[in-house]
Design an enzyme around this catalytic site. Structure first.
Site, PDB file in Angstrom:
ATOM      1  N   ASP A 166       0.777  -1.239   0.000  1.00  0.00           N
ATOM      2  CA  ASP A 166       0.000   0.000   0.000  1.00  0.00           C
ATOM      3  C   ASP A 166       0.814   1.298   0.000  1.00  0.00           C
ATOM      4  OD1 ASP A 166      -1.556  -2.205   0.571  1.00  0.00           O
ATOM      5  OD2 ASP A 166      -2.718  -1.254   2.129  1.00  0.00           O
ATOM      6  N   GLU A 396       1.196  -9.033  11.638  1.00  0.00           N
ATOM      7  CA  GLU A 396       1.007  -8.669  10.228  1.00  0.00           C
ATOM      8  C   GLU A 396       2.365  -8.505   9.547  1.00  0.00           C
ATOM      9  OE1 GLU A 396      -1.270  -5.079   9.900  1.00  0.00           O
ATOM     10  OE2 GLU A 396      -1.581  -5.298   7.741  1.00  0.00           O
TER      11      GLU A 396
END
Ligand code: GLC
Length: 430
Positions: A166, A396
């Protein structure tokens, strides 16, 4: 690693997948990402395959239930409402059932399906393979129609979220062209769940939302988006992943005796092999993403720059220069593979795709290095990933400097990569 630690982590990883299982699909993380995400699901299937093969196939089948008629497979399927994420389905406005986003994500599914099919060697799954194969073909066809506007076999991303990386600095210069003046007020949810220092900035988020608003304004017409989107960047990550996925799709076509499809896939592979050089930055000595609108190479060495091996590319001179970066990264950080060159000014060990290590990317890099016979490096990447999870848990992502976990905890794809690639059980089976 002591066997009891490995089996304790195996147990924990299975527990995470089961807790994040919403019945046929798995959420990446219950709080931050409460829907089905495209490439997360594909990796998650590899984890399920280690203890529930039927459930592994189901994960991919559910993902393809969100496929559009033109072959497109969305990056999110909003199976159920959840106010804990922004932008939700009403902002995307794709008018689909099930409700979906309007952009895609790196196409790892064909590679995963090949792995499910070949590793299991169980012919009873053949009917499921036969049903999935045309859907995979249609998705790859969509990529070659709507995400390769320059006809070079490279994947042009229309949104930073599409790349799966991202807030990589690779998007900073191309994103200057995105007009954020009309974005209006909106309420982010991610920074309510997580420390903002680990997340994209407000300016980056404004740009993400502006691109969603653009897509929605043109009715998610993929042909128009491909010609007019204000952000069009040939992404080195998606390009390598699609090339690899096409090789795996070819193997599936051959296994099924689908001659015409095999010929079409061979054409895509040849196109990419000839075109990928456009992403090679000779000055930097690495594969870098390139802005299609301005023609400029990002000049950043990122974890995606090391995916050429995974894509099956072998070029002596380029490999040598890529490996020189790998060695340098290995000296500058304790744990490979930082998502950004640790010697870059903008390197930030805990901010998402500007430094942290991601287990799924390491899995692809490590697999490619092993296939290229670069065993020492393949082992280093795999051992580092293992140590990060042992130290911090199933986060994550991880700081390549301290092993601190970053982003959300109990993350599905990290658990899946543990089961498939890192646990002693998977190590002993190769
Ligand atoms: C973030 C990641 C993306 C991932 C998603 C769900 O947006 O950057 O790669 O698919 O979270 O885990």
């Amino acid at each position: 690693m002591p066997g009891d630690l490995s089996s304790e982590l195996d147990r924990r990883a299975r527990e995470i997948l089961s807790a994040n299982d919403r019945g046929g699909y798995t959420v990446p993380n219950g709080r931050v990402y409460p829907f089905q995400w495209n490439w997360d699901s594909a990796f998650v299937a590899l984890g399920f395959a280690t203890f529930d093969k039927d459930r592994a196939w189901r994960e991919i089948e559910t993902l393809f239930e969100g496929q559009w008629e033109d072959g497109f497979v969305p990056h999110i399927i909003f199976w159920k409402d959840d106010p804990g994420y922004f932008p939700g389905p009403s902002v995307w406005g794709t008018q689909r059932t099930p409700r979906t986003s309007g952009i895609t994500q790196p196409p790892v599914a064909a590679s995963v399906v090949r792995s499910l099919w070949e590793d299991e060697g169980d012919p009873s799954f053949r009917p499921r393979l036969e049903l999935l194969f045309p859907k995979l073909m249609a998705w790859h066809h969509w990529f070659h129609t709507f995400r390769d506007p320059i006809g070079k076999g490279v994947v042009v991303a229309m949104h930073p979220w599409e790349t799966g990386r991202d807030n990589s600095p690779e998007w900073d210069a191309p994103a200057l062209a995105i007009d954020t003046s009309q974005v209006g007020h909106y309420q982010r949810q991610d920074t309510g769940h997580l420390d903002p220092s680990m997340r994209p900035t407000k300016l980056e988020y404004d740009r993400y939302v502006a691109l969603v608003q653009f897509g929605s304004r043109v009715g998610w017409d993929h042909a128009r988006i491909s010609a007019e989107n204000p952000f069009r960047v040939a992404d080195v990550g998606m390009t390598m992943i699609l090339l690899r996925a096409n090789r795996d799709l070819l193997a599936l076509a051959e296994a099924l005796g689908s001659q015409a499809e095999a010929a079409e896939v061979r054409g895509w592979i040849a196109l990419a092999e000839a075109g990928v050089g456009w992403l090679w930055n000779e000055e930097v000595g690495a594969y870098c993403s390139r802005d299609v609108i301005t023609g400029r190479s990002s000049g950043y060495v990122t974890s995606a720059s090391f995916l050429g091996f995974y894509a099956g590319l072998r070029t002596e001179a380029r490999d040598a220069r890529t490996l020189a970066h790998l060695e340098r990264f290995g000296r500058s950080t304790r744990y490979l593979m930082p998502s950004l060159d640790p010697d870059e000014g903008g390197f930030d060990a805990i901010r998402y795709w500007r430094g942290p290590v991601w287990a799924v990317v390491n899995y692809m890099i490590g697999t490619g290095l092993a296939e290229a016979g670069l065993t020492v490096w393949a082992d280093r990447v795999r051992d580092d990933t293992r140590r990060l999870i042992e130290t911090a848990g199933f986060y994550e992502a991880f700081s390549p400097v301290t092993a601190q976990g970053t982003g959300g905890g109990d993350f599905s794809w990290t658990a899946a990569i543990w089961l498939h690639w890192l646990s002693e059980r998977s190590a002993s089976s190769g």
